[in-house]
Enzyme design. Sequence first.
Site, PDB file in Angstrom:
ATOM      1  N   ASN A   9      33.060  31.813 -47.219  1.00  0.00           N
ATOM      2  CA  ASN A   9      33.904  31.629 -48.266  1.00  0.00           C
ATOM      3  C   ASN A   9      34.759  30.273 -47.625  1.00  0.00           C
ATOM      4  O   ASN A   9      35.330  30.354 -46.791  1.00  0.00           O
ATOM      5  CB  ASN A   9      34.887  32.540 -48.401  1.00  0.00           C
ATOM      6  N   ARG A  93      29.924  32.069 -50.815  1.00  0.00           N
ATOM      7  CA  ARG A  93      30.495  32.102 -52.210  1.00  0.00           C
ATOM      8  C   ARG A  93      30.621  30.556 -52.790  1.00  0.00           C
ATOM      9  O   ARG A  93      31.100  29.876 -52.347  1.00  0.00           O
ATOM     10  CB  ARG A  93      32.190  32.510 -51.877  1.00  0.00           C
ATOM     11  N   HIS A 181      36.046  34.858 -60.719  1.00  0.00           N
ATOM     12  CA  HIS A 181      36.241  36.244 -60.085  1.00  0.00           C
ATOM     13  C   HIS A 181      35.044  37.159 -60.391  1.00  0.00           C
ATOM     14  O   HIS A 181      35.186  38.328 -60.358  1.00  0.00           O
ATOM     15  CB  HIS A 181      37.504  36.739 -60.328  1.00  0.00           C
ATOM     16  N   ARG A 241      49.249  28.353 -60.184  1.00  0.00           N
ATOM     17  CA  ARG A 241      48.656  27.644 -61.509  1.00  0.00           C
ATOM     18  C   ARG A 241      49.223  28.092 -62.768  1.00  0.00           C
ATOM     19  O   ARG A 241      49.496  29.455 -62.608  1.00  0.00           O
ATOM     20  CB  ARG A 241      47.254  27.964 -61.528  1.00  0.00           C
ATOM     21  N   ILE A 329      47.725  41.546 -55.253  1.00  0.00           N
ATOM     22  CA  ILE A 329      48.654  42.191 -56.082  1.00  0.00           C
ATOM     23  C   ILE A 329      48.342  43.457 -56.733  1.00  0.00           C
ATOM     24  O   ILE A 329      49.034  44.445 -56.842  1.00  0.00           O
ATOM     25  CB  ILE A 329      49.103  41.257 -57.457  1.00  0.00           C
ATOM     26  N   GLU A 379      34.738  41.261 -52.580  1.00  0.00           N
ATOM     27  CA  GLU A 379      33.921  40.206 -52.841  1.00  0.00           C
ATOM     28  C   GLU A 379      32.776  40.038 -51.863  1.00  0.00           C
ATOM     29  O   GLU A 379      31.616  39.634 -51.904  1.00  0.00           O
ATOM     30  CB  GLU A 379      34.669  38.857 -53.148  1.00  0.00           C
TER      31      GLU A 379
END
Length: 402
Positions: A9, A93, A181, A241, A329, A379
């Site tokens: 990644n 990725r 995602h 963001r 989170i 992932e």
Amino acid sequence: MADTILVINAGSSSIKFQLFAIEPGEQLDRRLKGQIEGIGTRPRLFANDANGECAVDQSWTTDEVSELHQALEKLVVFLREYVGSLPVAIGHRVVHGGPEFIEPTLVNSWILDHLLRFVPLAPLHQPNNLAPIRIVLERLPHLLQVACFDTAFHRHHSEIADRYAIPDRFYREGVRRYGFHGLSYEYIALRLPLVAPEIADDRVVVAHLGSGASMCALKGGKSIESSMGFTALDGLPMGTRPGQIDAGVVLYLMNEKGMTVKDVEHFLYHDCGLKGLSGISNDVRDLLTSVDPKAKMALDYFAYRIALFGGMLATALGGIDGLVFTAGIGENAPTIRQAVADRMSCFGIKLSEVANAKNELCISSESSRVTCYVVPTDEELMIARHTLQVLQKHEMPEERRA
Ligand code: ADP
């Protein structure tokens, strides 16, 4: 060691990697998790083995390692020593597969050139994701490389979900609501039949809440709608963001504040979200421990927007049977999950205070109409699985394994 798959990644100054051994029965066993960071500044390679013990921790001067290809060479040298051979394949990725790439794809130079066409769609991520692929193609051309796309899982959305209300020619040239995602949501969709079978075939809203955050509506394990759109700027507020923002704000920044396109891009990717709102930090842990009212406001805002998008996705699904929290989170912040659940109580969502506080798998109370779960995402394992599947489809001559 058994044959291995390397998962990469790649970001702007770091390469995160994991190494999986292919065990009998095609089981993938994580053997290494590490990173090369500080490429161009303070290059360092470090990795832990499956027991969390340090497998390597090496630093170099910038004279020794100043560029990506040198960093990759160091990684290859380490892997050869540690494993005894090169991996049989690398899974990468890749943030954007554009409109065409709807599944993991074996990369050759033609495919790579095609993927480079999507750089304008993800200018901050796509070039970094593709750079190591190019280097490996040039230096180790026999090593199989598989690109796994963050957009692919969402590519079966209906046209109505996929469009913006702008003239058709833009849609045809690729201005679409891609969603991101996807590797995380795909992993969750595959986990649900195992950990939450009663909702796996039904209407599930998944909240991937990490430093990037988005939500996905799963119907029978398939993505039908996402909070993210054309870029990873849309939808939920994130660490830095803003999430959904009126395009008029961008016009205002440019017309009234004299900001250039580059200024606005930097502003939207780095200065907004929880960081901009709180003026304190982009990290939820800092905000949870802060006594500053602005930290509380930023977290309230975050939960409010998650709940709003939860409502939107529940509408897309025609109702909601399950709510799943995942990523940094989502997996670790009971206070945020509780605040979201409270704001979504109109859907019959009620958490068990005890289960939620302990980050248990099922966190809804018995009286909750919607079952709520915390499902850790993975992932990298998803990428390794995809890579193995592509590898199995591909005829792999023995000499490529050397
Ligand atoms: P990414 O992979 O997108 O970088 P992660 O999924 O690892 O992000 O999530 C990182 C974020 O998770 C951190 O910025 C932090 O806000 C949050 N986080 C991690 N651990 C905790 C925790 N124990 N409590 C609250 N938030 C946490």
